[in-house]
Design a protein around this motif. Structure first.
Motif, PDB file in Angstrom:
ATOM      1  N   ILE A 144       0.719  -1.235   0.262  1.00 52.37           N
ATOM      2  CA  ILE A 144       0.050   0.088   0.019  1.00 52.37           C
ATOM      3  C   ILE A 144       1.185   1.252  -0.023  1.00 52.37           C
ATOM      4  N   PRO A 145       0.726   2.086  -1.091  1.00 54.03           N
ATOM      5  CA  PRO A 145       1.497   3.419  -1.057  1.00 54.03           C
ATOM      6  C   PRO A 145       1.516   4.153   0.443  1.00 54.03           C
ATOM      7  N   PHE A 146       2.734   4.689   0.897  1.00 56.76           N
ATOM      8  CA  PHE A 146       2.543   5.435   2.175  1.00 56.76           C
ATOM      9  C   PHE A 146       3.623   6.194   2.105  1.00 56.76           C
ATOM     10  N   ALA A 147       3.660   7.245   2.948  1.00 61.19           N
ATOM     11  CA  ALA A 147       4.886   8.300   3.317  1.00 61.19           C
ATOM     12  C   ALA A 147       4.892   8.364   4.895  1.00 61.19           C
ATOM     13  N   VAL A 148       6.019   8.552   5.173  1.00 57.75           N
ATOM     14  CA  VAL A 148       6.511   8.539   6.634  1.00 57.75           C
ATOM     15  C   VAL A 148       6.449  10.158   6.914  1.00 57.75           C
ATOM     16  N   ALA A 149       5.767  10.717   8.183  1.00 57.58           N
ATOM     17  CA  ALA A 149       5.790  11.733   8.654  1.00 57.58           C
ATOM     18  C   ALA A 149       6.286  11.973   9.888  1.00 57.58           C
ATOM     19  N   VAL A 150       7.214  12.603  10.078  1.00 56.89           N
ATOM     20  CA  VAL A 150       7.959  12.893  11.356  1.00 56.89           C
ATOM     21  C   VAL A 150       7.333  14.301  12.088  1.00 56.89           C
ATOM     22  N   ASN A 151       6.789  13.786  13.185  1.00 54.82           N
ATOM     23  CA  ASN A 151       5.946  14.882  13.948  1.00 54.82           C
ATOM     24  C   ASN A 151       6.805  15.538  14.655  1.00 54.82           C
ATOM     25  N   ALA A 152       6.933  16.781  14.402  1.00 60.68           N
ATOM     26  CA  ALA A 152       7.953  17.626  15.179  1.00 60.68           C
ATOM     27  C   ALA A 152       7.225  18.152  16.447  1.00 60.68           C
ATOM     28  N   PHE A 153       7.395  17.282  17.688  1.00 56.00           N
ATOM     29  CA  PHE A 153       6.902  17.866  18.846  1.00 56.00           C
ATOM     30  C   PHE A 153       7.793  18.960  19.395  1.00 56.00           C
ATOM     31  N   ASP A 154       7.124  19.834  19.800  1.00 55.75           N
ATOM     32  CA  ASP A 154       7.752  21.095  20.405  1.00 55.75           C
ATOM     33  C   ASP A 154       8.663  21.782  19.257  1.00 55.75           C
ATOM     34  N   GLY A 155       8.397  21.491  17.916  1.00 52.02           N
ATOM     35  CA  GLY A 155       8.931  22.348  16.770  1.00 52.02           C
ATOM     36  C   GLY A 155      10.424  21.605  16.578  1.00 52.02           C
ATOM     37  N   GLU A 156      10.807  20.403  17.236  1.00 54.12           N
ATOM     38  CA  GLU A 156      12.123  19.791  17.231  1.00 54.12           C
ATOM     39  C   GLU A 156      11.891  18.153  16.712  1.00 54.12           C
ATOM     40  N   ILE A 157      12.834  17.792  16.285  1.00 53.21           N
ATOM     41  CA  ILE A 157      12.994  16.278  16.094  1.00 53.21           C
ATOM     42  C   ILE A 157      14.366  15.852  16.368  1.00 53.21           C
ATOM     43  N   GLU A 158      14.358  14.655  17.063  1.00 56.01           N
ATOM     44  CA  GLU A 158      15.714  14.098  17.937  1.00 56.01           C
ATOM     45  C   GLU A 158      16.634  13.609  16.597  1.00 56.01           C
ATOM     46  N   HIS A 159      16.153  13.109  15.351  1.00 58.33           N
ATOM     47  CA  HIS A 159      17.069  12.800  14.463  1.00 58.33           C
ATOM     48  C   HIS A 159      16.861  13.331  13.112  1.00 58.33           C
ATOM     49  N   ASP A 160      17.569  13.491  12.186  1.00 58.90           N
ATOM     50  CA  ASP A 160      17.264  14.270  10.987  1.00 58.90           C
ATOM     51  C   ASP A 160      16.584  12.898  10.188  1.00 58.90           C
ATOM     52  N   LEU A 161      16.325  13.268   8.873  1.00 58.28           N
ATOM     53  CA  LEU A 161      15.616  12.467   8.041  1.00 58.28           C
ATOM     54  C   LEU A 161      16.358  11.206   7.381  1.00 58.28           C
ATOM     55  N   ASP A 162      17.608  11.543   7.176  1.00 60.87           N
ATOM     56  CA  ASP A 162      18.467  10.275   6.809  1.00 60.87           C
ATOM     57  C   ASP A 162      18.524   9.035   7.973  1.00 60.87           C
ATOM     58  N   GLU A 163      18.606   9.710   8.955  1.00 56.62           N
ATOM     59  CA  GLU A 163      18.895   8.776  10.187  1.00 56.62           C
ATOM     60  C   GLU A 163      17.605   7.911  10.504  1.00 56.62           C
ATOM     61  N   VAL A 164      16.472   8.851  10.056  1.00 57.03           N
ATOM     62  CA  VAL A 164      15.055   8.190  10.244  1.00 57.03           C
ATOM     63  C   VAL A 164      14.852   7.293   9.503  1.00 57.03           C
ATOM     64  N   ARG A 165      15.210   7.338   8.096  1.00 55.00           N
ATOM     65  CA  ARG A 165      15.213   6.520   6.887  1.00 55.00           C
ATOM     66  C   ARG A 165      15.991   5.225   7.205  1.00 55.00           C
ATOM     67  N   TRP A 166      17.326   5.301   7.771  1.00 52.60           N
ATOM     68  CA  TRP A 166      18.025   4.283   7.835  1.00 52.60           C
ATOM     69  C   TRP A 166      17.748   3.282   9.589  1.00 52.60           C
ATOM     70  N   ALA A 167      17.003   4.175  10.290  1.00 51.81           N
ATOM     71  CA  ALA A 167      16.527   3.357  11.516  1.00 51.81           C
ATOM     72  C   ALA A 167      15.361   2.487  11.169  1.00 51.81           C
ATOM     73  N   LEU A 168      14.416   2.946  10.152  1.00 49.66           N
ATOM     74  CA  LEU A 168      13.234   2.391   9.949  1.00 49.66           C
ATOM     75  C   LEU A 168      13.195   1.371   8.751  1.00 49.66           C
ATOM     76  N   ASP A 169      14.569   1.521   7.974  1.00 48.85           N
ATOM     77  CA  ASP A 169      14.812   0.777   7.115  1.00 48.85           C
ATOM     78  C   ASP A 169      13.759   1.041   5.746  1.00 48.85           C
ATOM     79  N   VAL A 170      13.671   2.149   5.527  1.00 46.64           N
ATOM     80  CA  VAL A 170      12.388   2.575   4.511  1.00 46.64           C
ATOM     81  C   VAL A 170      13.121   2.755   3.052  1.00 46.64           C
ATOM     82  N   ALA A 171      12.542   2.186   2.219  1.00 45.60           N
ATOM     83  CA  ALA A 171      13.186   2.102   0.706  1.00 45.60           C
ATOM     84  C   ALA A 171      13.281   3.882   0.443  1.00 45.60           C
TER      85      ALA A 171
END
Length: 208
Positions: A144-171
């Motif tokens: 099923i087609p999907f996108a990953v959306a990082v919710n910026a709690f308090d306007g910040e994220i703990e990891h950048d998107l490249d790190e998130v992609r690697w951690a989730l092993d997303v294509a």
């Protein structure tokens, strides 16, 4: 002599644009998914043009012992079935949004909620990425087609998107975006990314 009135000119036929405006908008089902407390209910509520249907229940002492509230200490309710809202993007397109429950024990509901969906937005909290593995795996396995959306709690994220992609092993073909689940414009932009992915998948399938 009896005068004969001049014939009334025939009205011009409606243009294609006018005909499009007269048609009801195309209904499209999208799913809002993710782990416990990542902002699914907030996302639906931020953009829905109707009062969202929610199935929120109070978090009991027993549930608090099961669900990790470390990063959401102020959370007092949780979705036990689904959230529902809708938004008309333009006169030709209306999105129907179905939010899934986040806890594993409610996973048996997902197949019914997702049935007929064009695509999904998987919401991620970078403070606890492991809570989102199940949602990512679900949509990957069902193609099923999907996108990953990082919710910026308090306007910040703990990891950048490249790190998130690697951690989730997303294509690489799966879009990753940062958004704010509380803001209408930010939610709209994230949903448009899902639509773009879903339409590209449909066009590719039609071409084969």
């Amino acid at each position: 002599m009896v005068s004969v009135p001049s014939p009334t000119p025939r009205a011009h036929s409606a243009t294609a644009a006018e005909q499009a405006r007269q048609q009801p908008p195309l209904p499209v089902k999208l799913v809002i998914a993710g782990g416990f407390g990542v902002g699914k209910t907030t996302t639906v509520g931020a953009i829905s043009e109707i009062r969202p249907l929610t199935t929120e229940a109070a978090i009991t002492e027993v549930a608090a012992g099961v669900d990790d509230l470390t990063h959401t200490p102020d959370k007092t309710t949780t979705t036990v079935a689904m959230d529902f809202g809708c938004i008309t993007l333009d006169p030709t397109l209306k999105l129907y949004l179905f939010g899934t429950p986040g806890q594993d024990r409610f996973g048996f509901m997902w197949d019914d909620i997702v049935d007929g969906a064009l695509g999904a937005l998987v919401i991620v909290d970078t403070r606890r990425l492991d809570d989102c593995y199940a949602a990512v795996d679900y949509f990957e396995h069902r193609r099923i087609p999907f996108a990953v959306a990082v919710n910026a709690f308090d306007g910040e994220i703990e990891h950048d998107l490249d790190e998130v992609r690697w951690a989730l092993d997303v294509a690489e073909h799966v879009p990753l975006v940062v958004f704010d689940a509380r803001r209408t414009g930010s939610v709209r932009d994230a949903l448009l990314v899902v639509l773009d992915v879903a339409l590209s998948r449909a066009e590719a399938a039609a071409a084969t």
